[in-house]
Design a protein around this motif. Sequence first.
Motif, short mmCIF file in Angstrom:
data_model
loop_
_atom_site.label_atom_id
_atom_site.label_comp_id
_atom_site.label_asym_id
_atom_site.label_seq_id
_atom_site.Cartn_x
_atom_site.Cartn_y
_atom_site.Cartn_z
N MET A 137 0.84 -1.20 0.00
CA MET A 137 0.00 0.00 0.00
C MET A 137 0.87 1.25 0.00
SD MET A 137 -3.21 1.10 0.13
CE MET A 137 -4.24 -0.11 1.02
N THR A 164 -12.35 3.07 -5.28
CA THR A 164 -12.91 2.47 -4.08
C THR A 164 -11.87 1.56 -3.41
OG1 THR A 164 -13.74 0.52 -5.25
CG2 THR A 164 -15.17 2.48 -5.16
N GLN A 165 -12.16 1.20 -2.17
CA GLN A 165 -11.27 0.28 -1.47
C GLN A 165 -11.30 -1.11 -2.12
OE1 GLN A 165 -11.95 0.36 2.78
NE2 GLN A 165 -11.49 2.55 2.92
N GLU A 166 -12.42 -1.45 -2.76
CA GLU A 166 -12.48 -2.71 -3.50
C GLU A 166 -11.50 -2.69 -4.67
OE1 GLU A 166 -15.70 -5.51 -5.94
OE2 GLU A 166 -16.30 -3.55 -5.16
N ILE A 168 -8.76 -0.85 -4.87
CA ILE A 168 -7.41 -0.93 -4.30
C ILE A 168 -7.08 -2.38 -3.98
CG2 ILE A 168 -5.96 -0.27 -2.34
CD1 ILE A 168 -7.49 2.36 -2.20
N ALA A 176 -11.35 -5.99 0.16
CA ALA A 176 -11.66 -4.62 0.55
C ALA A 176 -11.60 -4.45 2.07
CB ALA A 176 -13.05 -4.24 0.03
N VAL A 179 -8.05 -3.99 2.93
CA VAL A 179 -7.64 -2.63 2.56
C VAL A 179 -8.03 -1.64 3.64
CG1 VAL A 179 -8.05 -0.72 0.95
CG2 VAL A 179 -7.67 -3.03 0.07
N ASN A 180 -9.27 -1.73 4.10
CA ASN A 180 -9.75 -0.83 5.14
C ASN A 180 -8.93 -0.97 6.42
OD1 ASN A 180 -11.84 -0.41 7.62
ND2 ASN A 180 -12.31 0.97 5.91
N LEU A 183 -5.46 0.71 5.84
CA LEU A 183 -5.53 2.16 5.84
C LEU A 183 -5.74 2.71 7.26
CD1 LEU A 183 -7.64 2.88 2.61
CD2 LEU A 183 -5.21 3.37 3.00
#
Length: 232
Positions: A137, A164-166, A168, A176, A179-180, A183
């Motif tokens: 990331m 979107t996070q999806e 990413i 996703a 990812v969340n 972050l």
Amino acid sequence: MTRRDITDLQKLGGPVVSRQRGEVISREGQPAEGFHLLLDGWVSSSVRLRNGKRLIQKLHLPGDMLGTPSLTLPSAADTLTALTEGKTSFVSEVSLRKLFASNPKLSALFFMAAQLERITLMDALASAGRSSALENMAHLLLDLHGRLGALGAVSNDSFYLPITQEMIGDILGITAVHVNRVLREMSRGGLVKFEGRTMCLLNLQKLRARSPLPIRVPRSKLPWLPGAKAVA
């Protein structure tokens, strides 16, 4: 580039086409008869695996060439999708052939662009499966920061991130939810601040230390280019 180079490049593409968010510009498997110049907006390059999962290989920004690898194949190798409203211009194989025959320097610059693309893919392969999600990331955000900075689209280390996070997750090969989680971890660690569609990199030095690979900076002078001055 000389004035002639710039003129030849500006004449390369056809009429400007407006693109809507979510529009498929070119679909994987369709005949490839040229490529697109991205004049404005963001575009993703993706492939669909046999298990149905999508892999986003590249985020394209204004100034990028879209679909050039497919020129070597009978059909498009990837799907190009507009992530935002934007504009493109199509370059036919005939126009490209004429350019290569008439302007050796621009032909060499296209070769250089292909090598830079190869380096990007080499780095992605090197880090995949060998680095943590947080490290990957960090590399992704630093890459976008550098590319957007060259376009004047970064202010106080903040930039618009219209994905979107999806998406990413499709780039990094994680969910996703993961990812969340990453972050939030980076936010707690004082590395980033993510509000709406704005990403702010709070500590570039620490982010670079967490990235598994350095950000590549192209050479400013290429003595092998036609017309370039020889290096003593």
